[in-house]
Design a protein around this motif. Structure first.
Motif, PDB file in Angstrom:
ATOM      1  N   ASN A  40      33.953  39.955  37.437  1.00 59.14           N
ATOM      2  CA  ASN A  40      34.967  38.949  37.745  1.00 59.14           C
ATOM      3  C   ASN A  40      34.452  37.991  38.816  1.00 59.14           C
ATOM      4  O   ASN A  40      35.213  37.463  39.602  1.00 59.14           O
ATOM      5  N   LYS A  43      31.841  39.666  44.325  1.00 57.39           N
ATOM      6  CA  LYS A  43      32.698  40.560  45.099  1.00 57.39           C
ATOM      7  C   LYS A  43      34.001  40.941  44.404  1.00 57.39           C
ATOM      8  O   LYS A  43      34.989  41.277  45.049  1.00 57.39           O
ATOM      9  N   SER A  44      34.017  40.890  43.065  1.00 56.85           N
ATOM     10  CA  SER A  44      35.245  41.193  42.348  1.00 56.85           C
ATOM     11  C   SER A  44      34.948  41.750  40.957  1.00 56.85           C
ATOM     12  O   SER A  44      34.033  41.292  40.276  1.00 56.85           O
ATOM     13  N   LYS A  46      37.136  43.498  37.326  1.00 54.05           N
ATOM     14  CA  LYS A  46      38.405  43.758  36.651  1.00 54.05           C
ATOM     15  C   LYS A  46      38.238  45.044  35.856  1.00 54.05           C
ATOM     16  O   LYS A  46      37.178  45.312  35.298  1.00 54.05           O
ATOM     17  N   HIS A 108      27.924  43.676  43.540  1.00 51.74           N
ATOM     18  CA  HIS A 108      29.204  43.022  43.807  1.00 51.74           C
ATOM     19  C   HIS A 108      29.659  43.167  45.260  1.00 51.74           C
ATOM     20  O   HIS A 108      30.767  42.796  45.604  1.00 51.74           O
ATOM     21  N   THR A 124      42.460  44.338  39.331  1.00 50.69           N
ATOM     22  CA  THR A 124      41.345  43.616  39.924  1.00 50.69           C
ATOM     23  C   THR A 124      40.929  44.325  41.201  1.00 50.69           C
ATOM     24  O   THR A 124      41.771  44.717  42.006  1.00 50.69           O
ATOM     25  N   TYR A 126      38.599  44.038  44.645  1.00 53.32           N
ATOM     26  CA  TYR A 126      37.922  43.120  45.565  1.00 53.32           C
ATOM     27  C   TYR A 126      37.114  43.952  46.548  1.00 53.32           C
ATOM     28  O   TYR A 126      37.574  44.994  47.008  1.00 53.32           O
ATOM     29  N   SER A 127      35.942  43.465  46.901  1.00 56.54           N
ATOM     30  CA  SER A 127      35.049  44.224  47.775  1.00 56.54           C
ATOM     31  C   SER A 127      35.536  44.283  49.214  1.00 56.54           C
ATOM     32  O   SER A 127      35.155  45.180  49.955  1.00 56.54           O
ATOM     33  N   THR A 131      37.805  38.563  50.834  1.00 56.29           N
ATOM     34  CA  THR A 131      37.676  38.046  49.465  1.00 56.29           C
ATOM     35  C   THR A 131      39.031  38.022  48.780  1.00 56.29           C
ATOM     36  O   THR A 131      39.389  37.048  48.116  1.00 56.29           O
ATOM     37  N   TYR A 132      39.800  39.094  48.949  1.00 58.64           N
ATOM     38  CA  TYR A 132      41.148  39.166  48.370  1.00 58.64           C
ATOM     39  C   TYR A 132      42.034  38.050  48.921  1.00 58.64           C
ATOM     40  O   TYR A 132      42.668  37.318  48.166  1.00 58.64           O
ATOM     41  N   TYR A 135      41.211  34.593  47.652  1.00 59.16           N
ATOM     42  CA  TYR A 135      41.703  34.362  46.295  1.00 59.16           C
ATOM     43  C   TYR A 135      43.202  34.069  46.299  1.00 59.16           C
ATOM     44  O   TYR A 135      43.664  33.162  45.620  1.00 59.16           O
TER      45      TYR A 135
END
Length: 143
Positions: A40, A43-44, A46, A108, A124, A126-127, A131-132, A135
């Motif tokens: 995704n 750093k992401s 799915k 990632h 989803t 997220y690392s 990052t989360y 988004y």
């Protein structure tokens, strides 16, 4: 089953030394289910139930009519993106964990924790929190 009902929720969790994460209860994950790990972006990741992916692919293929070339090309592009984004498959174990291969973890940017956000038919990962949150800010500014 994973994704059978809408997946909604947020959870911060750890990634153990073997690359395993515990799937939250809100995903509906069951022992033995196959989960597809999909790229995704940076750093992401799915996560989709393999059975749901098959249904999605079948649905897209059924919608492809040779009479509608533009729509056919768009659907084909979506299928190709799905195929090329696939990274691995993992079975849900008795503790509701899946294993993310080390190469995927490293590429990632995942370390010892993960942010999980339910997104309807998928989860989803997220690392990190930055990052989360980045988004989420992007989504809110698109209004």
């Amino acid at each position: 089953m994973f994704g059978e009902d809408i997946i909604l929720g947020y959870k911060e969790s750890s990634v153990d030394s073997k690359g395993r994460i515990i799937l939250p209860k809100f995903t509906g994950a069951e022992v033995g289910e196959k989960i597809a790990i999909i790229d995704n972006g940076p750093k992401s990741l799915k996560l989709y139930a393999v059975l749901n992916m098959k249904k999605m692919i079948d649905s897209l293929n059924k919608k492809c009519s040779p009479d509608e070339l533009e729509k056919l090309q768009s659907l084909n592009d979506r299928l190709q993106l799905l195929y090329y984004s696939y990274l691995a498959t993992s079975n849900v174990d008795r503790q509701r964990r899946i294993n993310i291969p080390d190469q995927i973890i490293r590429s990632h940017g995942f370390t010892d924790s993960v942010i999980m956000q339910g997104c309807g038919t998928n989860l989803t990962l997220y690392s990190d929190k930055e990052t989360y949150e980045s988004y989420v800010r992007k989504l809110k500014s698109a209004k």
